[in-house]
Design a protein around this motif. Sequence first.
Motif, PDB file in Angstrom:
ATOM      1  N   SER A  88       0.811  -1.610   9.663  1.00 16.20           N
ATOM      2  CA  SER A  88      -0.516  -1.309   9.147  1.00 16.20           C
ATOM      3  C   SER A  88      -0.824   0.165   9.335  1.00 16.20           C
ATOM      4  CB  SER A  88      -1.563  -2.143   9.889  1.00 16.20           C
ATOM      5  OG  SER A  88      -1.706  -1.670  11.204  1.00 16.20           O
TER       6      SER A  88
ATOM      7  N   THR B 172     -11.703  -9.550   5.376  1.00 15.73           N
ATOM      8  CA  THR B 172     -10.368  -9.221   4.871  1.00 15.73           C
ATOM      9  C   THR B 172      -9.589  -8.307   5.818  1.00 15.73           C
ATOM     10  OG1 THR B 172     -11.327  -7.380   3.655  1.00 15.73           O
ATOM     11  CG2 THR B 172     -11.038  -9.446   2.451  1.00 15.73           C
ATOM     12  N   SER B 173     -10.290  -7.568   6.661  1.00 12.40           N
ATOM     13  CA  SER B 173      -9.566  -6.650   7.555  1.00 12.40           C
ATOM     14  C   SER B 173      -9.460  -7.242   8.962  1.00 12.40           C
ATOM     15  CB  SER B 173     -10.286  -5.309   7.616  1.00 12.40           C
ATOM     16  OG  SER B 173      -9.830  -4.582   8.727  1.00 12.40           O
TER      17      SER B 173
ATOM     18  N   CYS C 188     -11.766  -2.169   3.028  1.00 10.69           N
ATOM     19  CA  CYS C 188     -10.623  -2.842   3.658  1.00 10.69           C
ATOM     20  C   CYS C 188     -10.018  -2.005   4.743  1.00 10.69           C
ATOM     21  CB  CYS C 188      -9.546  -3.154   2.621  1.00 10.69           C
ATOM     22  SG  CYS C 188      -8.617  -1.666   2.136  1.00 10.69           S
ATOM     23  N   CYS C 189     -10.175  -0.609   4.542  1.00 12.53           N
ATOM     24  CA  CYS C 189      -9.375   0.233   5.434  1.00 12.53           C
ATOM     25  C   CYS C 189     -10.137   1.504   5.811  1.00 12.53           C
ATOM     26  CB  CYS C 189      -8.065   0.657   4.758  1.00 12.53           C
ATOM     27  SG  CYS C 189      -7.448  -0.559   3.584  1.00 12.53           S
TER      28      CYS C 189
ATOM     29  N   GLU D 284       0.844  -1.192   0.000  1.00  8.34           N
ATOM     30  CA  GLU D 284       0.000   0.000   0.000  1.00  8.34           C
ATOM     31  C   GLU D 284       0.877   1.238   0.000  1.00  8.34           C
ATOM     32  OE1 GLU D 284      -2.766   0.000   3.213  1.00  8.34           O
ATOM     33  OE2 GLU D 284      -3.738  -1.853   2.553  1.00  8.34           O
TER      34      GLU D 284
ATOM     35  N   SER E 249       0.975  -3.187  14.209  1.00  8.33           N
ATOM     36  CA  SER E 249      -0.362  -3.457  13.692  1.00  8.33           C
ATOM     37  C   SER E 249      -1.395  -2.995  14.693  1.00  8.33           C
ATOM     38  CB  SER E 249      -0.520  -4.949  13.410  1.00  8.33           C
ATOM     39  OG  SER E 249      -1.869  -5.234  13.111  1.00  8.33           O
TER      40      SER E 249
ATOM     41  N   HIS F 100       0.786  -2.368   4.875  1.00  3.96           N
ATOM     42  CA  HIS F 100      -0.249  -3.232   4.320  1.00  3.96           C
ATOM     43  C   HIS F 100      -1.364  -3.390   5.336  1.00  3.96           C
ATOM     44  CE1 HIS F 100      -1.631  -5.585   1.053  1.00  3.96           C
ATOM     45  NE2 HIS F 100      -0.432  -5.720   0.502  1.00  3.96           N
ATOM     46  N   GLY F 101      -2.448  -4.006   4.924  1.00  5.54           N
ATOM     47  CA  GLY F 101      -3.563  -4.265   5.837  1.00  5.54           C
ATOM     48  C   GLY F 101      -3.174  -5.277   6.896  1.00  5.54           C
ATOM     49  N   THR F 102      -3.912  -5.248   8.001  1.00  5.74           N
ATOM     50  CA  THR F 102      -3.538  -6.069   9.157  1.00  5.74           C
ATOM     51  C   THR F 102      -3.501  -7.561   8.846  1.00  5.74           C
ATOM     52  OG1 THR F 102      -5.840  -5.842   9.817  1.00  5.74           O
ATOM     53  CG2 THR F 102      -4.251  -4.472  10.950  1.00  5.74           C
TER      54      THR F 102
ATOM     55  N   TYR G  86     -16.091  -1.951   7.820  1.00  5.43           N
ATOM     56  CA  TYR G  86     -15.009  -2.864   7.430  1.00  5.43           C
ATOM     57  C   TYR G  86     -15.574  -4.162   6.886  1.00  5.43           C
ATOM     58  CZ  TYR G  86     -10.965  -0.544   9.614  1.00  5.43           C
ATOM     59  OH  TYR G  86      -9.939   0.293   9.926  1.00  5.43           O
TER      60      TYR G  86
END
Lengths: 455, 331
Positions: free
Chosen positions: B41, B173-174, B207-208, B22, B89, B68-70, B169
């Motif tokens: 994250s 995925t998150s 996602c975020c 990201e 994170s 990046h995502g968690t 959310y």
Amino acid sequence: MAERPQISGSLFKRLTAILIFGSMLLSIVLFFVVREFAARIAQAGQDSILEASVSSIIDAAVIRDGRVEVDFPYASFSMLDTDQNDRVFYAIRQDGQLLSGYKVIPQTDRLRTDSAFFETRILAQSKFRIASAQRVLIGSQRSTTVSVYVAQTQDSLSQTLKQISLNVGALCLVFFTFTAILSYIAALATVRPLSRLASSVQRRSGEDLRPFKQPVPSEMVPLVSSLNSLMNRLDQTLTRSEDFIAEAAHRVRTPLATVRSYAETTLQRVTKSENRNALKAMMRAVDESSRAAGQLLDHAMITFRADHLDKQQVDLSGIVEDLATSLAPIAEMKDLKIVLRTDGPVHVEGDPILLQNAFRNVLDNALKYAPFETEVTIQVTDSPRPTVTISDLGAGFPNDEIQALTKRFRRGKNAKNSIGSGLGLTIAQDVALAHGGSVALTNGKSGGACVTFYL
Amino acid sequence: MRYFLSVILAFCSSLCAAQVWEDQRIFGAAEATQQLRILSSTDTSFLVPVIDAFLEDRPNLKIEYLVHGTSTIDLLYRQNPGDFDLVISSAMDLQLKLVNDGFGKQVDDIDLPKSAKWRDTLFAFTKEPAAIVLNRAAFPNGDLPKTRQDLITALRNQPDVFKDKIATYDVRTSGLGYLFATQDARSSETFWRLMEVMGGLGTRLYCCSGQMIDGLVLGDIAVAYNVLGSYAEARAKTEPALAVILPSDFPTTMMRTIFASDAAQTNLEAEAFIRFLIEQQRDDGRNITGLPSVMSFGTQQSIPLNPALLSYLDALKRRTFIEAWENALVQ
């Protein structure tokens, strides 16, 4: 001085050492026992929480639409939170197949349904305590067995144990210190009657031969009994010796006196000069023997009585006066005059028989060595200390021998012509020493011997 | 032949490792020989002041900051724990599980309250609530909802206004979304009622937090549920349309955490970075990231750092939860 006995260790030290060693051993044993006990309790605490966790998970297991679901409560793991943040592994298996959790936890064939099974294992390089249990779920088609394993590290447990060890260690140290002090006191208390007896024996004067009557611990009874019986026998022996001396004196002196009186009577009747001379020689010999026997017995008696002093208040002037009176006839035979100078009564603590004996022996000597028609002086003073001085106007002591004269059987060089055993001054000295005093021999400025008693 | 093979292998592995981030930034001098790789994250902007200050007296060190995502972070890190020195994170549960599984390195004597660290390995450096973020335009009378119940009422009353304009959310995925959702569900049944209402109005899943806030600013979205309050507050300073609501019925607050990878080589610098970050982040007055420190929000408890966080990561529980969530929200 009595011979010093050989020493083999010390009762007190031995007792103290044994007791302290014992309490040390006890403390160490106590430490391990208490710690082991605490460790078991701590482990039991962890086990019961693990078991609660396992049962809360396994109770949540259900079959829904032919599928096992285990929607266990949040508390199943939150109850495993510890002070040291111990790690938690778990596994949920269906008929041995891992449904979820950590496959690192090995399966066990000792699963039970009624209670949890516990074991300790190394998983992923750490020591884990594992609790496990199983449950049979009856589905519509078939029954299935769900098993749950919950494992937790033992950081918190070992922290607790470390803390417990420290506390127990401190406790045992206090216990040890306390018992060590107690041991010391106990040893001291045990030995005290012994040293008390010893000091009581030491404190006693020589003639005190009474049995010990103070109560003693039972263990010391044989010692005190034999001590008492020994003293009893000694007392009897001493009494017998004194009796013997008195008896001997009587037995020897009486026949001698008889012999002398016969000789004297015979002398009156005999006219031949050679016979008279022989009788006179015989009388002189008898006198000498009688005097020697008397002195020997005096000395023997003094030796016993000195250990066995019969102290009482005595008046030195009185004793000396009596003595002068009794010896006056002998003085008259030589035309000697006994001059008495006293400051009135002089009182001392002493054995009158011994003192009289001593003065008589010295006065006897003075009368013997004094030239005819002279004076023999007896002076008694009270200050600075009680003193009795007996002096004559004779030849005096030989200057080079003056120190040796008080030895037993030692006579002055100038005394060859007079009768005597050489014991007179020895007796005087022994008596003075037995009374804690002394005897001084000096010669007068214008000649003459002078004997001074300091009492 | 062997040489050739190894060249191919090296080439392949570098290709395979070519991860799309990201965000990816390198701080410090290019010629520095030592390097710290931080897997995070957290938006780079929050960490820039920390990294710059840390590198000030370390000329020989450069820091690669990878965002990046968690959930992806968890996945990437578990695949190659030796490749990363530090992991940051907001998904406390995933972080705790990584440490529980033995990936973290113990760092002693970090001055934090007991509740803000776990095993002296995982350290919290922020305390951030989940918020309901609104676009004021959707509430013309200014009557902003204060609780989840208020929000349910508002949504039910004006379904036309909020239809397809609600965001939250995607918990599938998150990692952080999943943490917030599971903690909400644990706290109150209101959560499920809200999910059902939101599901009925066609909620969009993200996602975020950043993307949800972007949507709110653009007006695509009227309401976003369980957005990171700290991010939203930061944007609200420049976007007056945004209203950040911390629900007063029950707050859900998470702590952003960091740990040093035990498998990595640069352990000493990683330790130093943690010490530096915790020191600079200690009180509200000089928290270097601009994110609220672990001491903020007074006595308000955050989600506790304890093994219970493992519960919803359990495969069976997760399956059950996701099914319930999908039933409610994805209709």
